[in-house]
Every structure is written in C-alpha cells, then in structure tokens.
Scaffold this active site. Structure first.
Site, PDB file in Angstrom:
ATOM      1  N   LYS A 112       0.937  -1.074   0.006  1.00  0.00           N
ATOM      2  CA  LYS A 112       0.064  -0.064  -0.079  1.00  0.00           C
ATOM      3  C   LYS A 112       0.802   1.091   0.089  1.00  0.00           C
ATOM      4  O   LYS A 112       1.869   1.326   0.556  1.00  0.00           O
ATOM      5  CB  LYS A 112      -0.830   0.178   1.322  1.00  0.00           C
ATOM      6  CG  LYS A 112      -2.209   0.934   1.117  1.00  0.00           C
ATOM      7  CD  LYS A 112      -2.895   1.090   2.394  1.00  0.00           C
ATOM      8  CE  LYS A 112      -4.199   1.774   2.267  1.00  0.00           C
ATOM      9  NZ  LYS A 112      -5.354   1.557   3.032  1.00  0.00           N
TER      10      LYS A 112
ATOM     11  N   ASP B 109      -7.319   6.005  -1.771  1.00  0.00           N
ATOM     12  CA  ASP B 109      -7.748   4.391  -1.680  1.00  0.00           C
ATOM     13  C   ASP B 109      -9.025   4.493  -1.098  1.00  0.00           C
ATOM     14  O   ASP B 109      -9.185   4.254   0.158  1.00  0.00           O
ATOM     15  CB  ASP B 109      -6.623   3.810  -0.618  1.00  0.00           C
ATOM     16  CG  ASP B 109      -7.215   2.349  -0.417  1.00  0.00           C
ATOM     17  OD1 ASP B 109      -7.739   1.784  -0.970  1.00  0.00           O
ATOM     18  OD2 ASP B 109      -6.876   1.876   0.518  1.00  0.00           O
TER      19      ASP B 109
ATOM     20  N   ASP C  90     -11.710   2.489  -2.058  1.00  0.00           N
ATOM     21  CA  ASP C  90     -12.217   1.370  -2.252  1.00  0.00           C
ATOM     22  C   ASP C  90     -13.811   1.745  -2.753  1.00  0.00           C
ATOM     23  O   ASP C  90     -14.947   0.848  -2.219  1.00  0.00           O
ATOM     24  CB  ASP C  90     -12.443   0.615  -1.040  1.00  0.00           C
ATOM     25  CG  ASP C  90     -10.831   0.148  -0.705  1.00  0.00           C
ATOM     26  OD1 ASP C  90     -10.495  -0.792  -1.368  1.00  0.00           O
ATOM     27  OD2 ASP C  90     -10.514   0.538   0.449  1.00  0.00           O
TER      28      ASP C  90
END
Length: 417
Positions: A227, A293, A295
């Site tokens: 990540k 990030d 999602d």
C-alpha cells in the site's frame, strides 16, 4: 428469451468474421472464479469482536439499512448476491469473521472456528480465501503490527498470521480449491520517520517467521499486499510496493496488486505482466480508487477493461487469482456485490472477445495503423448481446432485471433487521 438468442446469434456471426468463437469464449469464461469480499456485507465489522471500532486507516462511510449482524445473515446475503452473478465463484474471509461461540483472540484462531463457513461453501460448490485481520485490535493501537519494535506485539501478529496460513490450507484441502491467504499490514508513520530501514527489516524477519512452518502449497497460496499510504500512515508505509514485490519474488510468494494501493496516477493493469515475470502466481484486489484509496464499487471503466486485457492478451489468467475489495455502506450492500462482480466478469468477457492473435500479428509486423483501427472498431462490436446470452444460459438475471430481486430482498429481509 427469444430476442436474446437472436441477438446472440447475430453477435456470434459478427465475431466469427474476426476469427473469434464466442461459444468457446463462454465455455472458458465459466471456469474463471471471482473471489467476493465478505466485508462488503457488514462494513468490515466481523463477528469476533462485537462493537470494536475500525482502525488501521480503514473507514466505511454511509449507513444504508440492512448490514449483516451475524454469520447466518451474512451467508444469506451472500447467497442472494451469488444468485445474481454468472458462474461459480469464491468468497474471501477475514479472520474476524470466525463463526464461533468461543471467546478467542486472533492469535488463538483455529480451523474449527471456520467450520460452518466450510460447510456452507461445500454445499454450494464455492471456494474460500482467507485474510489475517491485522487492524481494529488493541495490539495494533501503536500503528505497527508485524513490524513493531515491541517483541510482545510482533509475536502476537506473527502467531496470528502463522495460524492464518493453517486456516487457508484447511479451506483448500476441504473444498478442493486452492485458497489464497493474503497478508496486508497497516504499519507506518503519520509523519516523516528518521529510520526507514528498521521497520522493514522487522517486517521481513516477522514474515520469515510466519512462513517458516510447513503447509501444503497445493492447498494454500500466500500473497503479500502493499500500500502506498493510509490514514495515520501518510508519510511512510512499511509494506511498500518495492518491499512486497522484493519479498515475494525472493521467497516464492505471490504479490497482491490492489487497484487502490498505488499513487493516483498509477494503474495495476500495466504491472500485471511485469510482476508475473518474476512470480509464479498473482493475486488481484480489484477496486476503484477515487482521489485516494477509497475502495469504491467496481464499475465498467477503462482501467477495469485494461486489467482484463492484461490477463487475457498474454495468457495470464491461469496464474492469476481475482478478488474484489471495496466496501460501500451508502448503497444496498448486495447491489454493490452484484454490480462489482458482474462488471469484473463482463470486463473479462469483453477482453476475451478480442482477436488477440490478429492484433499481436499487426503489432509484431509494425502495422500500428491496423492495430489502432481494429482496437477502436472493437469498441462497438456487440459484446453486450454475448453478455446477455451468457447471463441467461447461466440462470442469472439479464441486464438490470437483477435490481428488482435485490429491492424485494431489501423489503422482505434487510429492512426487518
């Protein structure tokens, strides 16, 4: 039904002019498994620690009614979702979804705590994947887990991860489908660190301890997920892309490429063929980052198609495990599963309908004019008719008709929780 068949027959003729056999493509598509993420169904709450607040840089926004409150409700919701997705697929479980009345911490979990999940999957012909839960736990409060300088903390997470491999092996052995056990750690610093090397050395040593025990690799594949940053770890992430790729390539593990775990201008579609030059297998977490990030639910966008094309154009599907990773509590959670999974399968179909041999020949011969012209014309070929036919023959709703079934389930089940 008659119109769907007629449209398919016309589409089949169109693709046949390019040398593409749509019947053969659909047979191949049936063999591809997508791993649905269990955490979409209850906003990553799990059942092991009731009321535990999310941490580790994870946030779920929205309060749409009907989140699953226990394993039985989650399995019922998953049954509904799978009934809307063509094909026979898998489910990815996090450790906090253990279905047990025992009081067990993460470093005490055993296969028996997931026996009901195995039975459920066995009855439906599904596979199971696994993920150690290295967040939302008091032992992760410092922001470090397996790379912690506190030996007690590191030992706790090493033991949890070691047991997770055993649980993954159990899934694979019981279900006859290789499980993928994926390791992701939120470890990092909010501000700029002085020593960037020591945490990564501790993470490497911790992973070496996790993987020291023997398990049957036929039943379980270990994957390492990187990540670029996270909430609370904006300046430094221990498990960076370089660290995870290097560790995996050197130690015979798979890399997990998450579509939302890189810089905003990076895409994983270009990384797929490169990573598979140096690792035997690959895990994908297909997601949709929006500015960061976040999602979001997977949509049929350019990058999703590019991911599918990277897998199909060079024959990498057989070495790649495809999982979804998003969690949206602002919309119906079952609809989120259906939208994301149907789009992933749809993108694979669209990519598999390309005349890859012809396009590669043009490229090799330097016919870039022909390559560009054909790839552009393919965008309006009737792959939608092939998709509709596939859904019909697989016994799932065609086009948007699945939404009516979800709305009824919401009224009959979700709103009564």
């Amino acid at each position: 039904m008659e119109n769907i068949i007629k449209a398919y027959e016309l589409a089949r003729e169109s693709y046949q002019t390019l040398g593409v056999n749509t019947d053969a493509v659909l047979e191949k598509l049936k063999q591809i498994k997508i791993s649905l993420q269990c955490w979409q169904g209850d906003d990553i709450s799990g059942f092991l620690f009731k009321g535990q607040a999310l941490s580790g840089g994870i946030q779920v926004t929205g309060n749409y009614p009907g989140a699953a409150r226990n394993a039985e409700e989650l399995r019922a919701d998953l049954d509904m979702a799978f009934s809307l997705i063509p094909g026979k697929h898998k489910l990815s479980l996090h450790a906090i979804y253990a279905d047990t009345d025992e009081k067990a911490d993460l470093d005490e979990l055993e296969p028996r705590h997931f026996a009901s999940w195995v039975q459920w999957a066995k009855e439906r012909g599904l596979g199971l994947d696994f993920n150690p839960t290295c967040f939302s736990h008091p032992m992760a409060a410092s922001g470090f887990t397996i790379s912690s300088a506190d030996k007690k903390v590191q030992d706790f997470w090493v033991e949890h991860c070691r047991r997770s491999r055993i649980i993954g092996e159990y899934f694979g052995r019981e279900l006859g489908q290789k499980a993928v056990t994926n390791f992701w750690f939120p470890d990092g610093y909010k501000d700029i660190p002085v020593d960037r090397e020591a945490p990564r050395r501790r993470m490497k040593e911790g992973l070496d301890r996790v993987f020291a025990g023997e398990i049957d690799e036929e039943h379980n594949l270990n994957a390492i997920e990187s990540k670029v940053f996270g909430i609370g770890a904006e300046s430094y992430t221990v498990g960076s892309g370089e660290f995870c790729l290097g560790y995996a390539a050197k130690n015979g593990k798979a890399v997990c490429l998450d579509a939302g775990h890189f810089h905003p201008t990076e895409v994983i579609s270009d990384k797929i063929p490169t990573v598979l030059m140096f690792t035997d297998e690959l895990l994908l977490h297909v997601s949709r980052p929006v500015r960061w990030d976040s999602d979001h639910v997977v949509i049929f966008d350019d990058e999703l198609l590019a991911i599918a094309q990277s897998l199909t154009r060079t024959g990498l599907l057989g070495r790649t495990h495809i999982g979804l990773d998003f969690f949206d509590a602002s919309i119906n959670r079952i609809a989120a599963w259906a939208i994301g999974a149907r789009n992933m399968v749809k993108a694979l179909l669209r990519a598999m309908l390309e005349p890859t041999g012809t396009l590669k020949k043009m490229e090799l011969e330097g016919d870039y004019t022909g390559r560009l012209a054909l790839t552009e014309e393919l965008k309006t070929y009737p792959f939608g008719a092939v998709w509709d036919y596939y859904c019909m023959t697989m016994g799932v709703p065609v086009r948007e008709t699945w939404l009516g079934a979800v709305k009824k389930y919401e009224t009959d089940v979700l709103l009564k929780r």
